[in-house]
Design a protein around this motif. Sequence first.
Motif, PDB file in Angstrom:
ATOM      1  N   ILE A 124     -12.520 -53.331  15.853  1.00 50.89           N
ATOM      2  CA  ILE A 124     -12.650 -54.726  16.260  1.00 50.89           C
ATOM      3  C   ILE A 124     -14.035 -55.203  15.854  1.00 50.89           C
ATOM      4  O   ILE A 124     -15.037 -54.579  16.198  1.00 50.89           O
ATOM      5  CB  ILE A 124     -12.458 -54.889  17.774  1.00 50.89           C
ATOM      6  N   LEU A 125     -14.082 -56.335  15.146  1.00 50.50           N
ATOM      7  CA  LEU A 125     -15.347 -56.915  14.710  1.00 50.50           C
ATOM      8  C   LEU A 125     -15.420 -58.375  15.148  1.00 50.50           C
ATOM      9  O   LEU A 125     -14.387 -59.062  15.212  1.00 50.50           O
ATOM     10  CB  LEU A 125     -15.474 -56.835  13.187  1.00 50.50           C
ATOM     11  N   PRO A 126     -16.616 -58.868  15.438  1.00 42.02           N
ATOM     12  CA  PRO A 126     -16.746 -60.301  15.735  1.00 42.02           C
ATOM     13  C   PRO A 126     -16.289 -61.126  14.540  1.00 42.02           C
ATOM     14  O   PRO A 126     -16.556 -60.780  13.388  1.00 42.02           O
ATOM     15  CB  PRO A 126     -18.246 -60.480  15.989  1.00 42.02           C
ATOM     16  N   CYS A 127     -15.611 -62.208  14.829  1.00 43.33           N
ATOM     17  CA  CYS A 127     -15.140 -63.072  13.746  1.00 43.33           C
ATOM     18  C   CYS A 127     -16.311 -63.926  13.234  1.00 43.33           C
ATOM     19  O   CYS A 127     -16.963 -64.624  14.028  1.00 43.33           O
ATOM     20  CB  CYS A 127     -14.007 -63.968  14.246  1.00 43.33           C
ATOM     21  N   PRO A 128     -16.592 -63.882  11.925  1.00 40.01           N
ATOM     22  CA  PRO A 128     -17.720 -64.674  11.397  1.00 40.01           C
ATOM     23  C   PRO A 128     -17.399 -66.162  11.276  1.00 40.01           C
ATOM     24  O   PRO A 128     -18.296 -66.966  11.042  1.00 40.01           O
ATOM     25  CB  PRO A 128     -17.941 -64.045  10.019  1.00 40.01           C
ATOM     26  N   LEU A 129     -16.139 -66.507  11.432  1.00 38.78           N
ATOM     27  CA  LEU A 129     -15.726 -67.904  11.328  1.00 38.78           C
ATOM     28  C   LEU A 129     -15.756 -68.535  12.723  1.00 38.78           C
ATOM     29  O   LEU A 129     -15.191 -67.987  13.665  1.00 38.78           O
ATOM     30  CB  LEU A 129     -14.314 -67.978  10.752  1.00 38.78           C
ATOM     31  N   PRO A 130     -16.427 -69.684  12.898  1.00 41.64           N
ATOM     32  CA  PRO A 130     -16.547 -70.306  14.235  1.00 41.64           C
ATOM     33  C   PRO A 130     -15.252 -71.010  14.657  1.00 41.64           C
ATOM     34  O   PRO A 130     -15.158 -72.242  14.621  1.00 41.64           O
ATOM     35  CB  PRO A 130     -17.699 -71.297  14.067  1.00 41.64           C
ATOM     36  N   ILE A 131     -14.262 -70.232  15.033  1.00 46.10           N
ATOM     37  CA  ILE A 131     -12.970 -70.790  15.455  1.00 46.10           C
ATOM     38  C   ILE A 131     -13.077 -71.195  16.926  1.00 46.10           C
ATOM     39  O   ILE A 131     -13.534 -70.403  17.751  1.00 46.10           O
ATOM     40  CB  ILE A 131     -11.852 -69.750  15.288  1.00 46.10           C
ATOM     41  N   GLY A 149      -2.107 -70.851  18.144  1.00 43.93           N
ATOM     42  CA  GLY A 149      -3.351 -70.224  17.750  1.00 43.93           C
ATOM     43  C   GLY A 149      -3.501 -70.146  16.248  1.00 43.93           C
ATOM     44  O   GLY A 149      -4.583 -70.381  15.695  1.00 43.93           O
ATOM     45  N   SER A 150      -2.406 -69.829  15.562  1.00 41.73           N
ATOM     46  CA  SER A 150      -2.444 -69.762  14.105  1.00 41.73           C
ATOM     47  C   SER A 150      -2.718 -71.131  13.497  1.00 41.73           C
ATOM     48  O   SER A 150      -3.424 -71.249  12.491  1.00 41.73           O
ATOM     49  CB  SER A 150      -1.120 -69.207  13.582  1.00 41.73           C
ATOM     50  N   THR A 151      -2.173 -72.164  14.130  1.00 45.47           N
ATOM     51  CA  THR A 151      -2.450 -73.529  13.674  1.00 45.47           C
ATOM     52  C   THR A 151      -3.937 -73.840  13.837  1.00 45.47           C
ATOM     53  O   THR A 151      -4.567 -74.439  12.953  1.00 45.47           O
ATOM     54  CB  THR A 151      -1.616 -74.534  14.479  1.00 45.47           C
ATOM     55  N   LEU A 152      -4.519 -73.428  14.950  1.00 49.16           N
ATOM     56  CA  LEU A 152      -5.941 -73.636  15.192  1.00 49.16           C
ATOM     57  C   LEU A 152      -6.790 -72.914  14.147  1.00 49.16           C
ATOM     58  O   LEU A 152      -7.779 -73.460  13.643  1.00 49.16           O
ATOM     59  CB  LEU A 152      -6.297 -73.134  16.591  1.00 49.16           C
ATOM     60  N   LEU A 153      -6.401 -71.704  13.777  1.00 47.33           N
ATOM     61  CA  LEU A 153      -7.112 -70.947  12.751  1.00 47.33           C
ATOM     62  C   LEU A 153      -7.045 -71.655  11.402  1.00 47.33           C
ATOM     63  O   LEU A 153      -8.070 -71.814  10.716  1.00 47.33           O
ATOM     64  CB  LEU A 153      -6.522 -69.536  12.648  1.00 47.33           C
ATOM     65  N   ARG A 154      -5.867 -72.109  11.015  1.00 48.39           N
ATOM     66  CA  ARG A 154      -5.724 -72.792   9.720  1.00 48.39           C
ATOM     67  C   ARG A 154      -6.531 -74.085   9.682  1.00 48.39           C
ATOM     68  O   ARG A 154      -7.153 -74.408   8.664  1.00 48.39           O
ATOM     69  CB  ARG A 154      -4.242 -73.072   9.442  1.00 48.39           C
ATOM     70  N   GLU A 155      -6.547 -74.821  10.800  1.00 50.16           N
ATOM     71  CA  GLU A 155      -7.315 -76.060  10.839  1.00 50.16           C
ATOM     72  C   GLU A 155      -8.811 -75.782  10.715  1.00 50.16           C
ATOM     73  O   GLU A 155      -9.539 -76.549  10.060  1.00 50.16           O
ATOM     74  CB  GLU A 155      -7.016 -76.809  12.142  1.00 50.16           C
ATOM     75  N   THR A 156      -9.278 -74.701  11.320  1.00 49.17           N
ATOM     76  CA  THR A 156     -10.691 -74.339  11.230  1.00 49.17           C
ATOM     77  C   THR A 156     -11.071 -73.930   9.814  1.00 49.17           C
ATOM     78  O   THR A 156     -12.136 -74.322   9.303  1.00 49.17           O
ATOM     79  CB  THR A 156     -11.012 -73.199  12.215  1.00 49.17           C
ATOM     80  N   LYS A 161      -9.718 -74.939   7.103  1.00 44.77           N
ATOM     81  CA  LYS A 161      -9.753 -76.159   6.295  1.00 44.77           C
ATOM     82  C   LYS A 161     -11.015 -76.965   6.577  1.00 44.77           C
ATOM     83  O   LYS A 161     -11.681 -77.450   5.639  1.00 44.77           O
ATOM     84  CB  LYS A 161      -8.506 -76.997   6.575  1.00 44.77           C
ATOM     85  N   ALA A 162     -11.351 -77.107   7.872  1.00 39.75           N
ATOM     86  CA  ALA A 162     -12.531 -77.889   8.234  1.00 39.75           C
ATOM     87  C   ALA A 162     -13.818 -77.244   7.732  1.00 39.75           C
ATOM     88  O   ALA A 162     -14.763 -77.940   7.345  1.00 39.75           O
ATOM     89  CB  ALA A 162     -12.588 -78.065   9.755  1.00 39.75           C
ATOM     90  N   GLN A 163     -13.888 -75.909   7.737  1.00 40.61           N
ATOM     91  CA  GLN A 163     -15.088 -75.188   7.293  1.00 40.61           C
ATOM     92  C   GLN A 163     -15.085 -74.930   5.788  1.00 40.61           C
ATOM     93  O   GLN A 163     -16.032 -74.361   5.249  1.00 40.61           O
ATOM     94  CB  GLN A 163     -15.174 -73.839   8.032  1.00 40.61           C
TER      95      GLN A 163
END
Length: 311
Positions: free
Chosen positions: A265-272, A209-216, A218-220
């Motif tokens: 808890i808040l919605p994440c503004p980053l589209p992961i 999951g952390s890898t997915l977050l880092r990739e997002t 970078k992509a964004q």
Amino acid sequence: MTHPKEIDATLIDVKLLRLLDLLYDTRSVTRCAELLEQSQPTISIWLSRLRRELHDPLFVRSAEGMLPTPRADALIVHVRDALAALRRLSAPEHGFDPASSERRFRICMTDASHVTMLPQLFAHVHALAPSVTLEALGIAGGTAGLLQAGEADLALGLVPELESGFYQQALYPQDWICLVNRYHQRIGEQLNLERYGREGHVGILSGSGSTLLRETLKAQQVERRVAIELPGFLGLAAIVSTTDLIATVPRHIGNALARSASLRILPCPLPIPPFIVKQYWHARFHHDSGNRWLREMCVSLFQHEPLAAAC
């Protein structure tokens, strides 16, 4: 060198072994025909073949019936042992009995699953199988080998290296949320991407999951100011509750940490991209009754869980 087919050709047919066993007990060709549901001529043919293969008359006619020769007397114990072994081979597997089992199940899982899944799983396993032991293992590069070797029974989580060549079953979906201190002064009811980029963050180093977050990120092309990095989720709630840092985490672990430390808890503004938490197991143990029982337990506990709403 002897060919395997030549060796097999010398093996005695099972039906002939059954005939020898029954004839030794009944002393009657007629009775053997009835028990084996064959005609008497067929039984006579089988007996002739048995005599040829064992180079002995085996049974001789008398007023008391078919009496065994010394060769038959010597063979009968081995014949019955062979038949018993064959029956054991063809007998159905004894089902897993949780109430009496003392089995140890080893489950590969992330430290997040230690918080979100393991307590509930242990409670239900212990209630139904009080002598069964659960052992939690980490998910690492050797997880596939552990499952294949039978040194681990299941893997739970997001494990991309097990997507090919392993059985897998979806349990529940995961999206992403942000955790903040309940008294964070600069963040209101919503967290926009601009504020997200300006605030400090807690980084988690391990896990797919952390890898997915880092990739997002970078992509964004979103840059975060990571103030502290942790190897896992241990200590995350304590840090967020005593600082103004943001933690971006999968919803399941986020909900659990928020409850334990009164975090917002808040919605994440980053589209992961969301992902699916699954259970994985090797084909060698697909029909193992104990492994199947454990998998069914995980399904009953976790597969029905819907994607929780933000709170």
